[in-house]
Write a protein that holds these residues in place. Structure first.
Motif, PDB file in Angstrom:
ATOM      1  N   LYS A 147       0.813  -1.215   0.000  1.00 23.29           N
ATOM      2  CA  LYS A 147       0.000   0.000   0.000  1.00 23.29           C
ATOM      3  C   LYS A 147       0.845   1.263   0.000  1.00 23.29           C
ATOM      4  CE  LYS A 147      -0.793   0.257   5.029  1.00 23.29           C
ATOM      5  NZ  LYS A 147      -1.836   0.234   6.077  1.00 23.29           N
ATOM      6  N   GLU A 148       2.157   1.120   0.296  1.00 21.33           N
ATOM      7  CA  GLU A 148       3.020   2.299   0.321  1.00 21.33           C
ATOM      8  C   GLU A 148       3.117   2.958  -1.059  1.00 21.33           C
ATOM      9  OE1 GLU A 148       3.753  -0.206   3.702  1.00 21.33           O
ATOM     10  OE2 GLU A 148       3.889  -0.660   1.557  1.00 21.33           O
ATOM     11  N   GLY A 149       2.863   2.193  -2.112  1.00 20.46           N
ATOM     12  CA  GLY A 149       2.927   2.760  -3.451  1.00 20.46           C
ATOM     13  C   GLY A 149       1.668   3.489  -3.869  1.00 20.46           C
ATOM     14  N   LEU A 150       0.651   3.492  -3.002  1.00 18.78           N
ATOM     15  CA  LEU A 150      -0.619   4.143  -3.306  1.00 18.78           C
ATOM     16  C   LEU A 150      -0.759   5.457  -2.549  1.00 18.78           C
ATOM     17  CD1 LEU A 150      -2.843   0.973  -2.998  1.00 18.78           C
ATOM     18  CD2 LEU A 150      -2.476   2.241  -5.111  1.00 18.78           C
ATOM     19  N   LEU A 151      -1.526   6.382  -3.096  1.00 18.83           N
ATOM     20  CA  LEU A 151      -1.800   7.622  -2.370  1.00 18.83           C
ATOM     21  C   LEU A 151      -2.559   7.276  -1.078  1.00 18.83           C
ATOM     22  CD1 LEU A 151      -3.044  10.150  -5.104  1.00 18.83           C
ATOM     23  CD2 LEU A 151      -0.808  10.072  -3.977  1.00 18.83           C
ATOM     24  N   PRO A 152      -2.153   7.827   0.050  1.00 18.07           N
ATOM     25  CA  PRO A 152      -2.870   7.556   1.314  1.00 18.07           C
ATOM     26  C   PRO A 152      -4.358   7.874   1.208  1.00 18.07           C
ATOM     27  CG  PRO A 152      -0.806   8.696   1.748  1.00 18.07           C
ATOM     28  CD  PRO A 152      -0.984   8.691   0.263  1.00 18.07           C
ATOM     29  N   THR A 153      -4.704   8.889   0.425  1.00 16.74           N
ATOM     30  CA  THR A 153      -6.123   9.247   0.278  1.00 16.74           C
ATOM     31  C   THR A 153      -6.897   8.163  -0.463  1.00 16.74           C
ATOM     32  OG1 THR A 153      -5.357  10.584  -1.597  1.00 16.74           O
ATOM     33  CG2 THR A 153      -5.934  11.745   0.440  1.00 16.74           C
ATOM     34  N   VAL A 154      -6.240   7.467  -1.407  1.00 17.30           N
ATOM     35  CA  VAL A 154      -6.880   6.350  -2.108  1.00 17.30           C
ATOM     36  C   VAL A 154      -7.074   5.189  -1.139  1.00 17.30           C
ATOM     37  CG1 VAL A 154      -6.571   4.584  -3.899  1.00 17.30           C
ATOM     38  CG2 VAL A 154      -6.058   6.984  -4.409  1.00 17.30           C
ATOM     39  N   VAL A 155      -6.026   4.884  -0.372  1.00 14.01           N
ATOM     40  CA  VAL A 155      -6.106   3.782   0.607  1.00 14.01           C
ATOM     41  C   VAL A 155      -7.228   4.037   1.610  1.00 14.01           C
ATOM     42  CG1 VAL A 155      -4.883   2.542   2.445  1.00 14.01           C
ATOM     43  CG2 VAL A 155      -3.664   3.219   0.360  1.00 14.01           C
ATOM     44  N   SER A 156      -7.358   5.285   2.051  1.00 14.23           N
ATOM     45  CA  SER A 156      -8.359   5.623   3.062  1.00 14.23           C
ATOM     46  C   SER A 156      -9.786   5.449   2.565  1.00 14.23           C
ATOM     47  CB  SER A 156      -8.156   7.065   3.552  1.00 14.23           C
ATOM     48  OG  SER A 156      -8.480   7.998   2.529  1.00 14.23           O
ATOM     49  N   ARG A 157      -9.982   5.445   1.236  1.00 16.08           N
ATOM     50  CA  ARG A 157     -11.332   5.289   0.679  1.00 16.08           C
ATOM     51  C   ARG A 157     -11.701   3.818   0.489  1.00 16.08           C
ATOM     52  NH1 ARG A 157     -10.360   9.959   1.392  1.00 16.08           N
ATOM     53  NH2 ARG A 157     -11.309  11.792   0.377  1.00 16.08           N
ATOM     54  N   CYS A 158     -10.758   2.918   0.748  1.00 16.67           N
ATOM     55  CA  CYS A 158     -10.972   1.491   0.476  1.00 16.67           C
ATOM     56  C   CYS A 158     -11.057   0.670   1.763  1.00 16.67           C
ATOM     57  CB  CYS A 158      -9.815   0.933  -0.364  1.00 16.67           C
ATOM     58  SG  CYS A 158      -9.585   1.728  -1.964  1.00 16.67           S
ATOM     59  N   GLN A 159     -11.788  -0.409   1.696  1.00 18.25           N
ATOM     60  CA  GLN A 159     -11.757  -1.409   2.758  1.00 18.25           C
ATOM     61  C   GLN A 159     -10.636  -2.379   2.424  1.00 18.25           C
ATOM     62  OE1 GLN A 159     -15.410  -2.978   4.127  1.00 18.25           O
ATOM     63  NE2 GLN A 159     -14.487  -4.731   5.140  1.00 18.25           N
ATOM     64  N   ILE A 160      -9.673  -2.497   3.324  1.00 18.93           N
ATOM     65  CA  ILE A 160      -8.496  -3.321   3.049  1.00 18.93           C
ATOM     66  C   ILE A 160      -8.804  -4.791   3.344  1.00 18.93           C
ATOM     67  CG2 ILE A 160      -6.107  -3.798   3.694  1.00 18.93           C
ATOM     68  CD1 ILE A 160      -5.755  -0.825   4.245  1.00 18.93           C
ATOM     69  N   ILE A 161      -8.483  -5.648   2.368  1.00 16.97           N
ATOM     70  CA  ILE A 161      -8.635  -7.094   2.514  1.00 16.97           C
ATOM     71  C   ILE A 161      -7.229  -7.695   2.420  1.00 16.97           C
ATOM     72  CG2 ILE A 161      -9.722  -9.192   1.649  1.00 16.97           C
ATOM     73  CD1 ILE A 161     -11.766  -7.150   2.576  1.00 16.97           C
ATOM     74  N   PRO A 162      -6.642  -8.074   3.556  1.00 16.03           N
ATOM     75  CA  PRO A 162      -5.273  -8.618   3.512  1.00 16.03           C
ATOM     76  C   PRO A 162      -5.252 -10.084   3.101  1.00 16.03           C
ATOM     77  CG  PRO A 162      -6.041  -8.488   5.783  1.00 16.03           C
ATOM     78  CD  PRO A 162      -7.150  -7.930   4.932  1.00 16.03           C
ATOM     79  N   PHE A 163      -4.293 -10.423   2.280  1.00 14.19           N
ATOM     80  CA  PHE A 163      -4.068 -11.814   1.873  1.00 14.19           C
ATOM     81  C   PHE A 163      -2.769 -12.286   2.516  1.00 14.19           C
ATOM     82  CE2 PHE A 163      -7.237 -10.580  -1.030  1.00 14.19           C
ATOM     83  CZ  PHE A 163      -7.763 -11.704  -1.642  1.00 14.19           C
ATOM     84  N   HIS A 164      -2.871 -13.316   3.336  1.00 20.63           N
ATOM     85  CA  HIS A 164      -1.703 -13.802   4.069  1.00 20.63           C
ATOM     86  C   HIS A 164      -1.153 -15.064   3.413  1.00 20.63           C
ATOM     87  CE1 HIS A 164      -2.558 -10.877   7.164  1.00 20.63           C
ATOM     88  NE2 HIS A 164      -3.777 -11.361   7.302  1.00 20.63           N
TER      89      HIS A 164
END
Length: 326
Positions: A147-164
């Protein structure tokens, strides 16, 4: 009855619960290592979103919408992938233009952005505006390795689904349940380390050829017979193997030498090439433990050089010479 998710685990459970409850966010960010089945999961999730079944558990796999997703021609799913090295602003604008029209066959549209961290800043800002003000009911699925490669504002608009990362044993069991032999499933699970890339490699037309070449080359090097350089030329260089072919070969070769290390240590239960144990033990007996550890590093070093765009034939020949101790 719903279809099985491509990658079982917490991510699949979260997404299935959202589908069953009918509570969907407008944007999701799938985060995890490459080839972890995120693309396959995104397709399955999109199928569930667009499924026409009245049942709570979706996707059904039988309705017209599900069948169109399976055939790869559902008009309400749009893919966005990098053109070259980046996703450009014009690509985002094209999607915006498409979605300005009313959804053709469904209440919602879905767009899936792969390698989302490769968006240019301009494209990311355009996407942000689209996330905030979609013209029609839209669900966005962004897929990224970090997610570091994405704009923080874009990340904040999304529900994060982590894949482990799944344990290799779980990947092996899944592959066996799909009809692969125990030996093949074990090799795939350890060499590729993810269910998505393991499945892809299992269907790879060169799979058997790659494994046979690993055995042949290692025998020629260990027994000091044949001509390993000629083998590389005849089997890889002349047929013109792709970068992906060579990467998979080097992955398999590295695991072969790891198996020799485990055999030298008496850890036969850790051997990945389980149908080659006697040959592996025989080869391990001809080398010192230090040499075997170095051989693993030689193969991995060759892979790193190729990823840095070194000449393929020269890199492979250099690797063979080093493996021979020259």
């Amino acid at each position: 009855m719903s279809e099985k998710w491509p990658v079982e685990g917490s991510a699949a459970k979260m997404l299935q619960n959202m589908l069953s409850a009918g509570r969907l966010a407008h944007a999701y960010l799938f985060l995890g290592p490459e080839d972890f089945g995120m693309k396959e999961t995104a397709i399955h999730f999109a199928k569930g979103i667009l499924c026409e079944s009245e049942n709570a558990v979706k996707p059904c796999g039988n309705c017209a919408s599900c069948r169109r997703v399976d055939s790869g021609n559902h008009p309400d799913i749009v893919w966005l992938e990098p053109e070259g090295q980046t996703i450009k602003i014009q690509q985002i604008r094209e999607v915006q233009k498409t979605f300005a029209l009313k959804a053709m066959e469904a209440n919602r549209k879905v767009y899936i952005v792969t390698r989302a961290e490769q968006m240019t800043t301009e494209a990311a800002n355009a996407l942000l505006k689209f996330l905030e003000e979609p013209p029609t009911p839209v669900v966005a699925i962004l897929i990224a390795n970090r997610k570091e490669g994405l704009l923080p504002t874009v990340v904040s608009r999304c529900q994060i689904i982590p894949f482990h990362r799944l344990p290799a044993s779980a990947i092996q069991n899944a592959l066996q349940s799909e009809g692969n032999s125990s030996a093949k499933a074990r090799l795939l699970a350890y060499v590729k380390e993810s269910i998505g890339s393991a499945r892809k490699f299992s269907e790879y037309e060169k799979f058997a050829e790659i494994v046979n070449l690993v055995v042949q080359l290692s025998e020629e090097i260990s027994a000091d017979r044949g001509n390993p350089l000629l083998t590389i030329q005849d089997k890889i260089s002349k047929p013109g193997w792709t970068q992906e072919d060579v990467d998979s070969f080097l992955d398999c070769l590295a695991w072969w030498y790891r198996d020799l290390v485990n055999a030298k240590l008496g850890l036969t239960n850790r051997i990945v090439y389980e149908n080659q144990i006697s040959r592996i033990q025989s080869q391990a007996a001809t080398h010192s433990l230090g040499d075997l550890v170095q051989m693993v590093e030689i193969v991995l070093s060759a892979k790193r050089r190729l990823l840095s765009h070194a000449n393929q034939q020269l890199a492979l020949e250099h690797m063979v010479l080093q493996l021979q101790g020259e």
